[in-house]
Design an enzyme around this catalytic site. Sequence first.
Site, short mmCIF file in Angstrom:
data_model
loop_
_atom_site.label_atom_id
_atom_site.label_comp_id
_atom_site.label_asym_id
_atom_site.label_seq_id
_atom_site.Cartn_x
_atom_site.Cartn_y
_atom_site.Cartn_z
N SER A 86 0.87 -1.18 0.00
CA SER A 86 0.00 0.00 0.00
C SER A 86 0.90 1.22 0.00
CB SER A 86 -0.85 -0.01 1.29
OG SER A 86 -1.51 1.23 1.47
N TYR A 98 -2.35 -1.39 10.37
CA TYR A 98 -2.29 -1.45 8.90
C TYR A 98 -0.94 -0.93 8.40
CZ TYR A 98 -4.05 -1.08 4.09
OH TYR A 98 -4.24 -1.21 2.73
P1 NAD Z 1 -11.59 -5.95 -0.20
O1 NAD Z 1 -12.17 -5.85 1.17
O2 NAD Z 1 -12.39 -5.59 -1.40
O3 NAD Z 1 -10.98 -7.41 -0.45
C1 NAD Z 1 -10.27 -8.09 0.54
C2 NAD Z 1 -10.22 -9.55 0.17
O4 NAD Z 1 -9.51 -10.25 1.20
C3 NAD Z 1 -11.61 -10.20 0.09
O5 NAD Z 1 -11.60 -11.18 -0.93
C4 NAD Z 1 -11.75 -10.87 1.45
O6 NAD Z 1 -12.66 -11.95 1.46
C5 NAD Z 1 -10.32 -11.33 1.66
N1 NAD Z 1 -10.01 -11.63 3.05
C6 NAD Z 1 -10.17 -10.86 4.15
N2 NAD Z 1 -9.81 -11.54 5.26
C7 NAD Z 1 -9.39 -12.76 4.84
C8 NAD Z 1 -8.89 -13.92 5.49
N3 NAD Z 1 -8.74 -13.96 6.82
N4 NAD Z 1 -8.59 -15.00 4.75
C9 NAD Z 1 -8.76 -14.99 3.39
N5 NAD Z 1 -9.22 -13.93 2.73
C10 NAD Z 1 -9.54 -12.83 3.44
O7 NAD Z 1 -10.27 -5.04 -0.11
P2 NAD Z 1 -9.26 -4.48 -1.23
O8 NAD Z 1 -9.32 -3.00 -1.13
O9 NAD Z 1 -9.46 -5.14 -2.53
O10 NAD Z 1 -7.88 -4.92 -0.58
C11 NAD Z 1 -7.03 -5.89 -1.13
C12 NAD Z 1 -5.62 -5.61 -0.69
O11 NAD Z 1 -5.20 -4.35 -1.22
C13 NAD Z 1 -5.45 -5.50 0.82
O12 NAD Z 1 -4.24 -6.09 1.22
C14 NAD Z 1 -5.40 -4.01 1.06
O13 NAD Z 1 -4.68 -3.67 2.21
C15 NAD Z 1 -4.67 -3.55 -0.19
N6 NAD Z 1 -4.86 -2.14 -0.52
C16 NAD Z 1 -6.09 -1.62 -0.72
C17 NAD Z 1 -6.21 -0.28 -1.05
C18 NAD Z 1 -7.53 0.36 -1.32
O14 NAD Z 1 -7.57 1.60 -1.45
N7 NAD Z 1 -8.61 -0.37 -1.48
C19 NAD Z 1 -5.07 0.53 -1.13
C20 NAD Z 1 -3.84 -0.05 -0.89
C21 NAD Z 1 -3.73 -1.38 -0.59
#
Ligand code: NAD
Length: 260
Positions: free
Chosen positions: A142, A155
């Site tokens: 991130s 985080y």
């Molecule tokens: P999201 O909530 O849409 O998706 C998260 C996914 O992780 C889902 O499929 C969920 O079921 C799965 N998950 C959660 N807990 C779990 C567990 N214990 N075991 C297995 N699967 C699990 O979120 P996102 O925004 O798509 O995030 C995905 C990644 O990207 C994360 O690591 C997040 O930190 C990172 N990220 C997101 C953003 C953003 O702005 N959305 C920015 C930077 C980084």
Amino acid sequence: MLKNKVAIVTGSTSGIGLGIARALAGAGADIVMNGFGDSGEIEKLRTGIESECMVRAVYSPADMSKPAEIEKMVQHATSELGHVDILVNNAGIQHVAPIQNFPPEKWDAVIAINLSSSFHATRAALPQMLDRNWGRIINIASAHGLVASAEKVAYVASKHGLVGLTKVVALETAKTGVTCNAICPGWVLTPLVQKQIDARAANEGISVEKAKLELLGEKQPSLEFVTPEQLGGVAVFLCSDAAAQIRGQSIGVDGGWTAQ
Ligand code: NAD
């Protein structure tokens, strides 16, 4: 380009992981999907990827907070699809609170899912990549892997840790055909961020649209969300031959967030 490769994408039932799974499948890789959600919806996503991309897709329900289940996921991938060539450590959660009010169990969960799961999955999948002398490990960190924000202690710590883990794995594999890199997205409009937008709208008594603009205005100079499709494109690039000497990098895809 990725025909005969197998990719595990953790947390690929939603958001960024789903975008990356679709992009890798679009490039020809067979896919192991993982994550939580309604089983009927997940099955629809799985069969959708199979029919649209003409690849195989299997689903692993492994909980990324449980090391034994992570190991089982890698074994399941290998027995179902033959091998694991690409590992995208993407599953992640967020919790927002000042440190003095931050529940210790939330700290443990964030560190387990966002950071430790990548250690366990890499440890399980790397030996077979080394045996074949080809592999790609992509950690979804991130902008918060590079800079901090208040009220996100677990985080930010987990994502900085993931950037460190990425560098170590890259050094340990430097003389091989396996690479390890991190992608560091800025704001992407997924359920994880929608929750933060909704909380901001409720706290400040403003509309969701206004909360969205405030969120972008604070951090992301482009004032546009990054998309899961764009991140999928970056992941496919990291799997290409052109990226074979990109090692241990943290690639910002953040609308200018960390240029400030
Ligand atoms: P999201 O909530 O849409 O998706 C998260 C996914 O992780 C889902 O499929 C969920 O079921 C799965 N998950 C959660 N807990 C779990 C567990 N214990 N075991 C297995 N699967 C699990 O979120 P996102 O925004 O798509 O995030 C995905 C990644 O990207 C994360 O690591 C997040 O930190 C990172 N990220 C997101 C953003 C953003 O702005 N959305 C920015 C930077 C980084």
